[in-house]
Design a protein around this motif. Structure first.
Motif, PDB file in Angstrom:
ATOM      1  N   PRO A 128       0.834  -1.206   0.000  1.00  0.00           N
ATOM      2  CA  PRO A 128       0.000   0.000   0.000  1.00  0.00           C
ATOM      3  C   PRO A 128       0.870   1.258   0.000  1.00  0.00           C
ATOM      4  N   HIS A 129       0.452   2.263  -0.729  1.00  0.00           N
ATOM      5  CA  HIS A 129       1.169   3.540  -0.779  1.00  0.00           C
ATOM      6  C   HIS A 129       0.179   4.686  -0.846  1.00  0.00           C
TER       7      HIS A 129
ATOM      8  N   CYS B  82       5.271   9.453   0.062  1.00  0.00           N
ATOM      9  CA  CYS B  82       4.350   8.433   0.550  1.00  0.00           C
ATOM     10  C   CYS B  82       4.181   8.615   2.062  1.00  0.00           C
TER      11      CYS B  82
ATOM     12  N   VAL C  89       2.668   6.053   4.188  1.00  0.00           N
ATOM     13  CA  VAL C  89       2.187   4.760   4.686  1.00  0.00           C
ATOM     14  C   VAL C  89       3.253   4.151   5.597  1.00  0.00           C
TER      15      VAL C  89
ATOM     16  N   HIS D 176       9.243   3.675   3.609  1.00  0.00           N
ATOM     17  CA  HIS D 176       8.534   4.044   2.373  1.00  0.00           C
ATOM     18  C   HIS D 176       9.154   5.289   1.745  1.00  0.00           C
TER      19      HIS D 176
ATOM     20  N   LEU E 271      10.111   7.037  -2.534  1.00  0.00           N
ATOM     21  CA  LEU E 271       8.798   7.619  -2.852  1.00  0.00           C
ATOM     22  C   LEU E 271       8.728   9.065  -2.360  1.00  0.00           C
TER      23      LEU E 271
HETATM   24 CU   LIG Z   1       4.664   3.882   0.528  1.00  0.00          CU
END
Ligand SMILES: [Cu+2]
Length: 352
Positions: free
Chosen positions: A155-156, A197, A199, A205, A210
């Protein structure tokens, strides 16, 4: 999905320092590191990255830092840090019925094996297949619409810095693998922002790649600059032990040392500098043989400082403006020497 080079996971941060700083440490008398002595620059190592013989000239000129031997296959990576400096994405532009400018972007999160040092692969998590992700650029008051697709097994999300509604904040709505989300908000305030990101586990992450820069120009614009460059100060934890092993501007260590950024005497240079470093508390930027005007977060048109060194904590950013008076090669780098020696260094090549 491609996996990082196995040899990587077995290397400690100390090994990387040995590989990158073998010469300096050997000089300091650490006999265990004698294999890395600069007189034997091609000593056996688990990767092709090792101490670069300072006499091994690039374009007939010495590098500012030892760096690493070898070339990165930028074609295979799909992006080159030299091009990322000036790659501003203004989106697909149209006008809404209320007269507002709409800028629309398509973004996907992906997993990509990136050659981060010569011969060394790293499994990056990317926005649109590159690290840093696209530099979104717009004018204050524009409507921004991001059509986000998560093409990874994790998930992001996309969390933008700036002012926007809570349900556009990218925190409580992680997008599942294969999922889609449309982020839509008005760009404010003007300034230099970023996105990443959001998450859990957040540090990983972000550190995986990201992140990207988000520039909101003031309605009246800024004074015309001759050159504009985007620089994100990054760090990468190659062996996933929660510590950075290499540092860089725009992800690839030593890139702008090996490939200097060419500018001209007297040109107004504007650098959009963002610190997205994880795992270390502070980063810094030092410019050699010059001073710059500094606009923290870019939210004012009046600089607050005239200096040659600034510090930024995570997500801090600011605009630097300067002109070079004399031709020559001038370093810029983190003034934490460890970061510079592990890759966060570059060169402006000023031509007359
Ligand atoms: Cu992420």
């Amino acid at each position: 999905m491609p996996q990082p080079d196995k040899t990587f996971r077995d290397l400690s941060r100390r090994d990387f320092i040995k590989l990158g700083l073998g010469g300096a440490l050997a000089v300091a008398g650490t006999s265990a590191l004698a294999a890395c002595n600069p007189t034997t620059p091609h000593a056996a190592s688990p990767t092709t990255a090792h101490y670069n013989d300072p006499h091994n000239a690039i374009d007939g000129a010495m590098l500012a830092m030892p760096g690493f031997d070898g070339e990165i296959d930028y074609e295979a990576n799909g992006f080159n840090p030299t091009n990322l400096l000036t790659d501003f994405d203004y989106g697909k532009v149209s006008t809404l019925s209320n007269g507002q400018t709409l800028r629309e972007y398509n973004v996907f999160a992906g997993v990509k094996a990136v050659e981060i040092m010569p011969g060394v692969m790293y499994e990056a998590w990317t926005y649109n297949g590159r690290v840093p992700g696209p530099t979104f650029r717009c004018t204050e008051g524009d409507r921004i619409r991001i059509n986000f697709v998560n093409a990874t097994p994790h998930p992001h999300s996309m969390h933008f810095h700036g002012i926007h509604p809570g349900n556009m904040d990218g925190v409580y709505e992680p997008i599942p693998p294969g999922g889609k989300f449309v982020y839509e908000f008005d760009a404010e305030p003007f300034g230099l922002h970023l996105y990443h990101c959001h998450v859990f586990p957040l540090a990983e992450h972000i550190a995986r790649g990201l992140y990207g820069t988000f520039i909101v120009d003031p309605k009246q614009g800024r004074p015309q600059a001759d050159r504009e460059f985007v620089m994100m100060m990054t760090g990468t934890d190659l062996d996933f032990d929660g510590e950075n092993d290499v540092y860089a501007v725009n992800f690839i260590p030593f890139h702008y040392d090996k490939y200097p950024i060419k500018i001209k005497v007297g040109e107004l240079v504007r650098v959009y500098l963002v610190n997205i470093l994880e795992f270390d508390p502070v980063n810094s930027f030092h410019l050699h043989a010059n001073f710059f005007h500094y606009y923290p977060t870019g939210t004012s048109l009046t600089p607050v400082e005239f200096t040659d060194t600034i510090a930024q904590m995570q997500a801090q950013r600011g605009i630097l403006e300067f002109r070079y008076k004399f031709p020559g090669k001038y370093m810029f780098h983190a003034h934490k020497t460890e970061f510079a020696e592990l890759g966060w260094t570059g060169v402006f090549q000023v031509e007359g």
